[in-house]
Design an enzyme around this catalytic site. Sequence first.
Site, PDB file in Angstrom:
ATOM      1  N   LYS A 144      -1.579  -2.871   7.906  1.00 31.41           N
ATOM      2  CA  LYS A 144      -2.703  -2.544   9.022  1.00 31.41           C
ATOM      3  C   LYS A 144      -2.645  -3.200  10.060  1.00 31.41           C
ATOM      4  CE  LYS A 144      -5.901  -1.002   5.241  1.00 31.41           C
ATOM      5  NZ  LYS A 144      -7.025  -1.409   4.590  1.00 31.41           N
ATOM      6  N   ARG A 192       0.965  -1.274  -0.102  1.00 31.26           N
ATOM      7  CA  ARG A 192      -0.066   0.107  -0.161  1.00 31.26           C
ATOM      8  C   ARG A 192       0.632   1.314   0.069  1.00 31.26           C
ATOM      9  NH1 ARG A 192      -2.076  -3.613   3.922  1.00 31.26           N
ATOM     10  NH2 ARG A 192      -4.004  -4.389   3.537  1.00 31.26           N
ATOM     11  N   HIS A 212      -2.725   2.640  -5.514  1.00 31.12           N
ATOM     12  CA  HIS A 212      -3.289   1.292  -5.418  1.00 31.12           C
ATOM     13  C   HIS A 212      -3.864   0.520  -6.438  1.00 31.12           C
ATOM     14  CE1 HIS A 212      -4.958  -0.306  -1.606  1.00 31.12           C
ATOM     15  NE2 HIS A 212      -5.782  -0.848  -2.290  1.00 31.12           N
ATOM     16  N   ARG A 228      -0.952  -1.878  -6.649  1.00 31.49           N
ATOM     17  CA  ARG A 228      -1.314  -3.066  -5.893  1.00 31.49           C
ATOM     18  C   ARG A 228      -2.531  -4.004  -6.575  1.00 31.49           C
ATOM     19  NH1 ARG A 228      -1.262  -4.463  -0.435  1.00 31.49           N
ATOM     20  NH2 ARG A 228      -3.243  -5.042   0.618  1.00 31.49           N
ATOM     21  N   HIS A 282      -3.492  -9.331   3.657  1.00 25.42           N
ATOM     22  CA  HIS A 282      -5.114  -9.417   3.769  1.00 25.42           C
ATOM     23  C   HIS A 282      -5.298 -10.351   5.000  1.00 25.42           C
ATOM     24  CE1 HIS A 282      -6.308  -8.359  -0.611  1.00 25.42           C
ATOM     25  NE2 HIS A 282      -6.038  -7.076   0.213  1.00 25.42           N
ATOM     26  N   TYR A 285      -9.754 -10.362  -6.595  1.00 28.46           N
ATOM     27  CA  TYR A 285      -8.891 -10.401  -7.696  1.00 28.46           C
ATOM     28  C   TYR A 285      -9.096 -11.680  -8.534  1.00 28.46           C
ATOM     29  CZ  TYR A 285      -6.625  -6.692  -5.196  1.00 28.46           C
ATOM     30  OH  TYR A 285      -6.549  -5.749  -4.423  1.00 28.46           O
TER      31      TYR A 285
END
Length: 329
Positions: A184, A160, A275, A278, A301, A310
């Site tokens: 994150k 990111r 992004h 990404r 994730h 995806y």
Amino acid sequence: MPGTDAATDDLAPLARHAVAVFVAHLRDERGLSPHTVAAYRRDATQFLRFAGRAGVTDPAAVEPLLLRRFLALQRTRGLAAASIARKGAALRALFRFLARRGLVAEDPAAGLGVPRGPRRLPVVLKARQVDRLLAGPRPVDPVGLRDRAVLELLYATGIRVGELCGLRLDDVDLAADTVRVLGKGAKQRVVPFGEPARAALLAYLAGGRSAMLPEQAAARLASRSARQVPEREAPAGREALFFNRRRRPMTQRDVRGMLERYRVAAGAPAGTSPHTLRHSFATHLLEGGADLRAVQELLGHVALTTTQTYTHVSNERLRRVYEQAHPRA
């Protein structure tokens, strides 16, 4: 009681306390990004203000019907489905937390459902579009060297933009061709990169980064070997991997503005962003036969369902190829 925020001064004391402890939990225990914390805080405050106007000043007295009325009001105001879904997620997180802390007897948001808008597939560049974009920076000066390294690293790792801006010099391992990323929830992961990114990083570190260091840091860097100052004594900001033209650590806004200039020159689609690289990274991996679980780990994730987006992108591409090429499509 945790410190209150000026934006919650109009709430009743119990509601204000609920917001304060919830925000502290998101920030300090879950380690969410400041942007996410601010959004959840706004949503929680907005609902509790709405509840107060309905005569409910204690979160423990909130009932499911009140929550549904609040979300229905957002729909009548024309709020996008995605925004309503985020508010619903914020309220579920709020009352789940309050129930665990014993501040409410039962979780009124446990069964709260929100409308889902149509699934929007992420924009993905074709391989040749990525090639043109990454070839944009001319590595003839420190800025060009930096820009080439930034774009190559974004596409090579799928990190990111916030993760890229948080990179420190010692997060890059050129011996192993990996980068250590703080993602994150303050979770670390190690992501590999390939030869083009390695070459771009080496060129930037050899001929670009030192010229972009803050002046005071650059002077200290020049004299470090003579004085033998340990690296850990370096001033804050000097450890950053990438710097902007003002000799400060590069920000997300810097990266987006930089990419936009190269996007226009490369003729990439409007809306292409960090992004997008990404998204392209993940989709190209899956189209090349990568395992979904491996892609999940590389992207950082938490849920596999997020990564499965995806696979839908890949399926859409297959469908377009089929319709264009098959005589009976």
